[in-house]
Design an enzyme around this catalytic site. Structure first.
Site, PDB file in Angstrom:
ATOM      1  N   ARG A  89       1.242  -5.133  -5.989  1.00 30.76           N
ATOM      2  CA  ARG A  89       1.261  -6.290  -4.907  1.00 30.76           C
ATOM      3  C   ARG A  89       1.611  -7.362  -6.107  1.00 30.76           C
ATOM      4  O   ARG A  89       0.836  -7.284  -7.368  1.00 30.76           O
ATOM      5  CB  ARG A  89      -0.002  -6.486  -4.274  1.00 30.76           C
ATOM      6  CG  ARG A  89      -0.294  -5.402  -3.195  1.00 30.76           C
ATOM      7  CD  ARG A  89      -1.393  -5.890  -2.381  1.00 30.76           C
ATOM      8  NE  ARG A  89      -1.932  -4.534  -1.661  1.00 30.76           N
ATOM      9  CZ  ARG A  89      -1.527  -4.162  -0.740  1.00 30.76           C
ATOM     10  NH1 ARG A  89      -0.712  -4.591   0.065  1.00 30.76           N
ATOM     11  NH2 ARG A  89      -2.125  -2.987  -0.084  1.00 30.76           N
ATOM     12  N   GLY A  97       0.847  -1.016  -0.171  1.00 30.23           N
ATOM     13  CA  GLY A  97      -0.004   0.111   0.055  1.00 30.23           C
ATOM     14  C   GLY A  97       0.933   1.226   0.062  1.00 30.23           C
ATOM     15  O   GLY A  97       1.977   1.431   0.755  1.00 30.23           O
ATOM     16  N   THR A 115       4.365   2.366   5.463  1.00 31.33           N
ATOM     17  CA  THR A 115       2.806   2.297   5.693  1.00 31.33           C
ATOM     18  C   THR A 115       2.291   2.950   6.911  1.00 31.33           C
ATOM     19  O   THR A 115       2.889   3.730   7.635  1.00 31.33           O
ATOM     20  CB  THR A 115       2.966   0.595   6.352  1.00 31.33           C
ATOM     21  OG1 THR A 115       1.341   0.582   6.775  1.00 31.33           O
ATOM     22  CG2 THR A 115       3.754   0.417   7.326  1.00 31.33           C
ATOM     23  N   ASP A 175       2.455  -0.471  11.939  1.00 26.66           N
ATOM     24  CA  ASP A 175       2.663  -1.765  12.596  1.00 26.66           C
ATOM     25  C   ASP A 175       3.883  -2.563  12.223  1.00 26.66           C
ATOM     26  O   ASP A 175       3.872  -3.691  12.431  1.00 26.66           O
ATOM     27  CB  ASP A 175       1.356  -2.677  12.029  1.00 26.66           C
ATOM     28  CG  ASP A 175       1.374  -2.477  10.322  1.00 26.66           C
ATOM     29  OD1 ASP A 175       2.341  -2.021   9.956  1.00 26.66           O
ATOM     30  OD2 ASP A 175       0.694  -3.529   9.961  1.00 26.66           O
ATOM     31  N   ASP A 202       0.133   2.278   8.612  1.00 27.72           N
ATOM     32  CA  ASP A 202      -0.459   1.574   9.886  1.00 27.72           C
ATOM     33  C   ASP A 202       0.269   1.625  11.008  1.00 27.72           C
ATOM     34  O   ASP A 202      -0.087   1.230  12.065  1.00 27.72           O
ATOM     35  CB  ASP A 202      -0.682   0.037   9.213  1.00 27.72           C
ATOM     36  CG  ASP A 202      -1.655  -0.040   8.218  1.00 27.72           C
ATOM     37  OD1 ASP A 202      -2.516   0.922   8.017  1.00 27.72           O
ATOM     38  OD2 ASP A 202      -1.637  -1.029   7.454  1.00 27.72           O
ATOM     39  N   ASP A 253       4.994  -4.877   5.784  1.00 25.93           N
ATOM     40  CA  ASP A 253       5.732  -6.195   6.521  1.00 25.93           C
ATOM     41  C   ASP A 253       5.753  -6.999   5.279  1.00 25.93           C
ATOM     42  O   ASP A 253       6.904  -7.882   5.270  1.00 25.93           O
ATOM     43  CB  ASP A 253       5.130  -6.622   7.762  1.00 25.93           C
ATOM     44  CG  ASP A 253       3.544  -6.756   7.374  1.00 25.93           C
ATOM     45  OD1 ASP A 253       3.120  -6.379   6.410  1.00 25.93           O
ATOM     46  OD2 ASP A 253       2.893  -7.497   8.172  1.00 25.93           O
TER      47      ASP A 253
HETATM   48  P1  ATP Z   1       0.962  -2.707   3.293  1.00 28.08           P
HETATM   49  O1  ATP Z   1       0.933  -2.875   5.002  1.00 28.08           O
HETATM   50  O2  ATP Z   1       0.655  -1.466   3.090  1.00 28.08           O
HETATM   51  O3  ATP Z   1      -0.317  -3.947   2.942  1.00 28.08           O
HETATM   52  P2  ATP Z   1       2.857  -4.508   2.655  1.00 28.08           P
HETATM   53  O4  ATP Z   1       4.152  -4.521   1.975  1.00 28.08           O
HETATM   54  O5  ATP Z   1       2.515  -5.450   3.830  1.00 28.08           O
HETATM   55  O6  ATP Z   1       2.142  -3.224   2.709  1.00 28.08           O
HETATM   56  P3  ATP Z   1       1.865  -6.804   0.929  1.00 28.08           P
HETATM   57  O7  ATP Z   1       0.841  -7.019  -0.023  1.00 28.08           O
HETATM   58  O8  ATP Z   1       1.872  -7.742   2.140  1.00 28.08           O
HETATM   59  O9  ATP Z   1       1.843  -5.351   1.491  1.00 28.08           O
HETATM   60  O10 ATP Z   1       3.208  -7.277   0.454  1.00 28.08           O
HETATM   61  C1  ATP Z   1       3.673  -6.695  -0.854  1.00 28.08           C
HETATM   62  C2  ATP Z   1       4.262  -7.358  -1.657  1.00 28.08           C
HETATM   63  O11 ATP Z   1       5.461  -7.988  -1.135  1.00 28.08           O
HETATM   64  C3  ATP Z   1       3.511  -8.685  -2.184  1.00 28.08           C
HETATM   65  O12 ATP Z   1       2.648  -8.398  -3.245  1.00 28.08           O
HETATM   66  C4  ATP Z   1       4.668  -9.599  -2.775  1.00 28.08           C
HETATM   67  O13 ATP Z   1       4.965  -9.566  -3.919  1.00 28.08           O
HETATM   68  C5  ATP Z   1       5.682  -9.482  -1.760  1.00 28.08           C
HETATM   69  N1  ATP Z   1       5.740 -10.393  -0.573  1.00 28.08           N
HETATM   70  C6  ATP Z   1       4.814 -10.306   0.458  1.00 28.08           C
HETATM   71  N2  ATP Z   1       5.197 -11.286   1.364  1.00 28.08           N
HETATM   72  C7  ATP Z   1       5.853 -12.138   0.753  1.00 28.08           C
HETATM   73  C8  ATP Z   1       6.301 -13.288   0.876  1.00 28.08           C
HETATM   74  N3  ATP Z   1       6.079 -13.838   2.121  1.00 28.08           N
HETATM   75  N4  ATP Z   1       7.246 -13.873   0.066  1.00 28.08           N
HETATM   76  C9  ATP Z   1       7.661 -13.150  -1.115  1.00 28.08           C
HETATM   77  N5  ATP Z   1       7.010 -11.920  -1.219  1.00 28.08           N
HETATM   78  C10 ATP Z   1       6.435 -11.422  -0.626  1.00 28.08           C
END
Ligand code: ATP
Length: 328
Positions: free
Chosen positions: A77, A16, A131, A135, A133, A108
Site C-alpha cells: 500500500r 491485499g 481481492t 466487492d 472480498d 477498489d
Molecule cells: P484490498 O481490497 O485488498 O484492500 P485495495 O486495492 O482496495 O485492495 P487499498 O489499500 O485501498 O487496497 O489501495 C491500494 C493502493 O492503491 C493504496 O495504497 C494507494 O497507493 C492506491 N490508492 C488507493 N486509493 C487511491 C486514491 N484515491 N488515489 C490514489 N491512489 C490510491
C-alpha cells in the site's frame, strides 16, 4: 478512442494479496509475449513504481507461478501514490523505461489509483479485480474469492469435527471487509446454523431463538458464521452477547484471519485469472482504457473503472433464502 501504439506494458499487484494474482500476472505476461510486446514487472505495487523497482520480465519469471498463492511481484500500500507528487515520480519512472500501458491487479483502491493515473497522465490502464472480498462490480467473482471460500469451508469442516464431539457452539469469523460474500458462501457450504453479514442485521434475540430451536431439535453442533465488518461486531463480541442469553452453552470463537488469503488458487480462480490476464492485454491492444476486465456469465466484460469501484455489488437474495431454508 483510437488505440495508441503500445509496445511495453507494466504489470503490478497492489493492495491485499489474493490467490490467483500470480496466475493473472502469468497470463498477462504470456499474452503480452504472444502479441510481441515487452513486459515489465513493477514490484510492490505503486510503491515500487515510485521507487523505480521495475524490471523487464522474461518467460523464466513466470515459470511455475500459476499454481502459487500470493504474488511474486509483491504487493504494497503506498501513501505517496495518493499525492500528486508521488504520482508524478511514478510517471517519470514509467517513462524512463518507455512503459506505455499498465495492467493493475488489485482491489477498489488500486483500481482508483489506476483511474486517477490515466486521467492525469493518459497512461492506458486496465484493472483486474484482485481481492478475496468479491466487492467489485463488473465481475461475477473477483480473483481469489473462490479460493478464499474453499479455504474457509475446509477450516470450518475441521471446526465442525470438534464442535460435534463436544456439543459446542462455535462462532467463526471470516474475512470480507464490509461485504458478506465469503460469509454467505462459506456458511451455505458448511451447513452453518446462522450467517451474520453486514448487509442484513440479525438481532441477537433472533439468533438466540434460532439456536434454542436447534437445541430442542437435538442438533449436535452449531456453527455460526460471522462476517468481519458486521454492524453487530465481530465473532468475539457476538459470542459474548449470546453467552449472556445462553450461559450453559459451551461457546468457542475462531477467527480464520489471514489464512483465507493464502494457498494455491482453486481451479475456478486459475481459469478466471488466466482469462482476465489475456483479456487485459487484448483490451489494451484494442484501445480499451480505464476499464476493469471481469467475467460475467463466463464472458469477458470490460467495465469503466469508475463504475466497477462503486460500492453497490449486492448479495444474491436467493442465497439468503437458501441459507434460511437450510439452517432451520
Ligand atoms: P484490498 O481490497 O485488498 O484492500 P485495495 O486495492 O482496495 O485492495 P487499498 O489499500 O485501498 O487496497 O489501495 C491500494 C493502493 O492503491 C493504496 O495504497 C494507494 O497507493 C492506491 N490508492 C488507493 N486509493 C487511491 C486514491 N484515491 N488515489 C490514489 N491512489 C490510491
Amino acid at each position: 478512442m483510437e488505440p495508441k501504439t503500445i509496445k511495453k506494458i507494466g504489470v503490478l499487484t497492489s493492495g491485499g494479496d489474493s490467490p490467483g494474482m500470480n496466475a493473472a500476472i502469468r497470463a498477462a505476461v504470456r499474452a503480452g509475449f504472444y502479441y510481441n510486446l515487452e513486459m515489465y514487472g513493477i514490484y510492490r505495487g505503486y510503491e515500487g513504481m515510485i521507487q523505480n523497482d521495475i524490471k523487464k520480465l522474461d518467460s523464466k519469471n513466470i515459470t511455475h507461478v500459476l499454481e502459487r498463492g500470493g504474488t511474486f511481484l509483491k504487493s504494497a500500500r503506498s501513501a505517496e501514490f495518493r499525492t500528486p507528487e508521488g504520482r508524478q515520480k511514478a510517471y517519470d519512472n514509467l517513462k524512463s523505461h518507455g512503459i506505455d500501458a499498465l495492467v493493475v491487479i488489485g482491489g477498489d483502491g488500486s483500481l482508483t489509483g489506476a483511474h486517477l493515473f490515466y486521467k492525469e497522465f493518459g497512461v492506458p490502464a486496465i484493472g483486474l479485480p484482485g481481492t478475496i472480498d468479491n466487492d467489485l462490480s463488473g465481475t461475477d467473482s473477483t480473483i481469489g474469492f473462490d479460493t478464499a471460500c474453499n479455504t474457509a469451508i475446509e477450516a470450518i469442516d475441521k471446526i465442525r469435527d470438534t464442535a460435534t464431539s463436544h456439543d459446542r457452539l462455535f462462532f467463526v469469523e471470516v474475512m470480507g471487509r464490509d461485504a458478506g460474500f465469503i460469509a454467505i458462501n462459506a456458511g451455505i457450504g458448511s451447513a452453518a446454523a446462522a450467517i451474520l453479514i453486514p448487509e442484513k442485521k440479525m438481532p441477537i434475540e433472533e439468533l438466540v431463538d434460532k439456536l434454542k430451536v436447534r437445541s430442542k431439535a437435538k442438533k449436535s453442533s452449531n456453527i455460526v458464521i460471522v462476517a468481519e465488518g458486521g454492524k453487530s461486531g465481530g465473532a468475539a463480541e457476538i459470542a459474548e452477547k449470546v453467552k449472556k442469553f445462553l450461559p450453559t452453552y459451551d461457546i468457542k470463537v475462531t477467527i480464520l484471519g489471514h489464512l483465507q488469503r493464502g494457498g494455491a488458487p482453486s481451479s475456478y480462480d486459475r481459469l478466471l485469472s488466466s482469462k482476465l490476464g489475456v483479456a487485459a492485454i487484448e483490451g489494451l491492444i484494442q484501445g480499451k482504457y480505464d476499464v476493469m476486465a471481469g467475467l460475467i456469465n463466463h464472458k469477458v466484460v470490460y467495465t469503466p473503472i469508475k463504475r466497477a469501484i462503486v460500492d453497490d455489488k449486492t448479495l444474491d437474495e436467493d442465497d439468503f433464502r437458501v441459507a434460511k431454508i437450510l439452517s432451520t
